[in-house]
Design a protein around this motif. Structure first.
Motif, mmCIF file in Angstrom:
data_model
loop_
_atom_site.group_PDB
_atom_site.id
_atom_site.type_symbol
_atom_site.label_atom_id
_atom_site.label_comp_id
_atom_site.label_asym_id
_atom_site.label_seq_id
_atom_site.Cartn_x
_atom_site.Cartn_y
_atom_site.Cartn_z
ATOM 1 N N ALA A 37 0.835 -1.204 0.000
ATOM 2 C CA ALA A 37 0.000 0.000 0.000
ATOM 3 C C ALA A 37 0.870 1.255 0.000
ATOM 4 O O ALA A 37 0.581 2.240 -0.686
ATOM 5 C CB ALA A 37 -0.932 -0.006 1.210
ATOM 6 N N GLY A 38 1.966 1.229 0.794
ATOM 7 C CA GLY A 38 2.881 2.362 0.805
ATOM 8 C C GLY A 38 3.512 2.587 -0.555
ATOM 9 O O GLY A 38 3.630 3.731 -1.020
ATOM 10 N N ALA A 39 3.911 1.470 -1.202
ATOM 11 C CA ALA A 39 4.519 1.592 -2.528
ATOM 12 C C ALA A 39 3.511 2.145 -3.540
ATOM 13 O O ALA A 39 3.840 3.007 -4.370
ATOM 14 C CB ALA A 39 5.045 0.232 -2.986
ATOM 15 N N LEU A 40 2.260 1.639 -3.481
ATOM 16 C CA LEU A 40 1.228 2.133 -4.390
ATOM 17 C C LEU A 40 0.922 3.610 -4.146
ATOM 18 O O LEU A 40 0.707 4.379 -5.093
ATOM 19 C CB LEU A 40 -0.051 1.297 -4.216
ATOM 20 N N GLU A 41 0.912 4.001 -2.872
ATOM 21 C CA GLU A 41 0.654 5.400 -2.540
ATOM 22 C C GLU A 41 1.775 6.289 -3.071
ATOM 23 O O GLU A 41 1.531 7.382 -3.619
ATOM 24 C CB GLU A 41 0.520 5.560 -1.027
ATOM 25 N N ALA A 42 3.017 5.812 -2.921
ATOM 26 C CA ALA A 42 4.154 6.574 -3.440
ATOM 27 C C ALA A 42 4.079 6.683 -4.967
ATOM 28 O O ALA A 42 4.333 7.740 -5.553
ATOM 29 C CB ALA A 42 5.461 5.913 -3.019
ATOM 30 N N LYS A 43 3.697 5.565 -5.636
ATOM 31 C CA LYS A 43 3.565 5.583 -7.098
ATOM 32 C C LYS A 43 2.443 6.517 -7.517
ATOM 33 O O LYS A 43 2.555 7.246 -8.507
ATOM 34 C CB LYS A 43 3.285 4.173 -7.616
ATOM 35 N N ARG A 44 1.334 6.481 -6.758
ATOM 36 C CA ARG A 44 0.215 7.367 -7.082
ATOM 37 C C ARG A 44 0.631 8.831 -6.962
ATOM 38 O O ARG A 44 0.296 9.665 -7.812
ATOM 39 C CB ARG A 44 -0.960 7.087 -6.153
ATOM 40 N N ALA A 45 1.396 9.145 -5.895
ATOM 41 C CA ALA A 45 1.868 10.517 -5.720
ATOM 42 C C ALA A 45 2.804 10.909 -6.868
ATOM 43 O O ALA A 45 2.732 12.026 -7.398
ATOM 44 C CB ALA A 45 2.578 10.651 -4.371
ATOM 45 N N ALA A 46 3.707 9.973 -7.260
ATOM 46 C CA ALA A 46 4.619 10.258 -8.374
ATOM 47 C C ALA A 46 3.841 10.450 -9.673
ATOM 48 O O ALA A 46 4.132 11.354 -10.465
ATOM 49 C CB ALA A 46 5.636 9.124 -8.517
ATOM 50 N N ASP A 47 2.825 9.594 -9.905
ATOM 51 C CA ASP A 47 2.002 9.739 -11.103
ATOM 52 C C ASP A 47 1.257 11.072 -11.101
ATOM 53 O O ASP A 47 1.109 11.716 -12.156
ATOM 54 C CB ASP A 47 0.999 8.583 -11.197
ATOM 55 N N ALA A 48 0.796 11.471 -9.899
ATOM 56 C CA ALA A 48 0.094 12.755 -9.807
ATOM 57 C C ALA A 48 1.035 13.910 -10.144
ATOM 58 O O ALA A 48 0.658 14.861 -10.843
ATOM 59 C CB ALA A 48 -0.492 12.926 -8.399
ATOM 60 N N ARG A 49 2.292 13.814 -9.641
ATOM 61 C CA ARG A 49 3.276 14.857 -9.963
ATOM 62 C C ARG A 49 3.577 14.872 -11.466
ATOM 63 O O ARG A 49 3.649 15.942 -12.086
ATOM 64 C CB ARG A 49 4.556 14.633 -9.164
ATOM 65 N N ASP A 50 3.746 13.671 -12.053
ATOM 66 C CA ASP A 50 4.009 13.603 -13.496
ATOM 67 C C ASP A 50 2.839 14.172 -14.290
ATOM 68 O O ASP A 50 3.039 14.875 -15.299
ATOM 69 C CB ASP A 50 4.256 12.152 -13.909
ATOM 70 N N LEU A 51 1.609 13.860 -13.849
ATOM 71 C CA LEU A 51 0.435 14.382 -14.541
ATOM 72 C C LEU A 51 0.376 15.904 -14.461
ATOM 73 O O LEU A 51 0.065 16.580 -15.450
ATOM 74 C CB LEU A 51 -0.830 13.765 -13.934
ATOM 75 N N ALA A 52 0.694 16.432 -13.275
ATOM 76 C CA ALA A 52 0.696 17.888 -13.116
ATOM 77 C C ALA A 52 1.748 18.523 -14.024
ATOM 78 O O ALA A 52 1.506 19.560 -14.660
ATOM 79 C CB ALA A 52 0.958 18.249 -11.648
ATOM 80 N N LEU A 53 2.935 17.890 -14.079
ATOM 81 C CA LEU A 53 3.987 18.409 -14.955
ATOM 82 C C LEU A 53 3.556 18.341 -16.415
ATOM 83 O O LEU A 53 3.817 19.267 -17.204
ATOM 84 C CB LEU A 53 5.273 17.613 -14.737
ATOM 85 N N SER A 54 2.901 17.203 -16.804
ATOM 86 C CA SER A 54 2.441 17.060 -18.185
ATOM 87 C C SER A 54 1.399 18.126 -18.519
ATOM 88 O O SER A 54 1.421 18.730 -19.609
ATOM 89 C CB SER A 54 1.863 15.658 -18.394
ATOM 90 N N ARG A 55 0.470 18.355 -17.578
ATOM 91 C CA ARG A 55 -0.536 19.384 -17.812
ATOM 92 C C ARG A 55 0.101 20.762 -17.966
ATOM 93 O O ARG A 55 -0.276 21.542 -18.844
ATOM 94 C CB ARG A 55 -1.536 19.388 -16.664
ATOM 95 N N GLN A 56 1.073 21.054 -17.100
ATOM 96 C CA GLN A 56 1.756 22.341 -17.191
ATOM 97 C C GLN A 56 2.512 22.458 -18.510
ATOM 98 O O GLN A 56 2.528 23.526 -19.147
ATOM 99 C CB GLN A 56 2.717 22.496 -15.995
#
Length: 197
Positions: A124-143
């Motif tokens: 769960a911790g690993a998935l949460e970390a991946k989700r946070a990283a994906d969210a950061r990547d998505l924000a960067l992609s949107r920007q």
């Protein structure tokens, strides 16, 4: 997972309480056996004393024999009770062994469940970390997309401005060509006029 672990802990406590109750019951049964043995030994002593009195007293032989028979019957009953107590003690010991086996099994299951919970927590911790990283990547992609769109708008505006300036220059060039042609015609006319004079 946490609820499952709490249920297993509750089961473990119940088994431990049952084991403690069984241990107390076995101890009490053992004490009863010891007490019965003491009573039995005392009865044997009484029988021996009674038999000695019977041997030395001829007048009460029949009564002593009857008493001895009654005592033997009581001893037989005591021996039977001892056998029953010993059987109960064996059963208690078997129950204790079974309870210990069940306790060991529950402990193993609890350990296994704890390992599963730890593994799931890690996942769960690993998935949460991946989700946070994906969210950061998505924000960067949107920007990045917003930046590209802004750049495209700037290029489009600049292109439109260049087109307008190009049209303006072309118009001015055409005007200058027309004016040059007019001037050339005027100059040719004046030259012909001078030649005619």
């Amino acid at each position: 997972g946490e609820q499952r672990q709490l249920l297993l802990q509750s089961d473990l406590q119940s088994v431990e309480q049952a084991l403690e109750s069984a241990s107390r019951a076995w101890w009490l049964a053992h004490q009863d056996v010891e007490q019965q043995r003491i009573v039995c030994d005392q009865r044997k002593i009484e029988v021996k004393e009674q038999e000695a009195r019977m041997a030395s007293t001829g007048d009460h032989i029949d009564e002593a024999r009857s008493e001895g028979l009654r005592i033997r019957k009581r001893l037989s009953g005591i021996h039977e009770d001892n056998k029953n107590l010993e059987a109960q003690t064996r059963q208690v010991r078997e129950d204790l062994v079974a309870a210990q086996d069940y306790l060991d099994k529950c402990s193993a299951e609890i350990k296994h469940e704890a390992e599963i919970v730890a593994f799931l927590s890690s996942e769960a911790g690993a998935l949460e970390a991946k989700r946070a990283a994906d969210a950061r990547d998505l924000a960067l992609s949107r920007q990045a997309c917003l930046d590209v769109e802004a750049s495209m708008r700037s290029v489009r505006d600049l292109s439109m401005r260049f087109c307008k300036e190009k049209e303006e220059l072309s118009r001015k060039i055409e005007e200058l060509k027309a004016e040059e042609q007019r001037n050339s015609a005027v100059t040719s006319g004046l030259r012909r006029a001078r030649n005619a004079e």
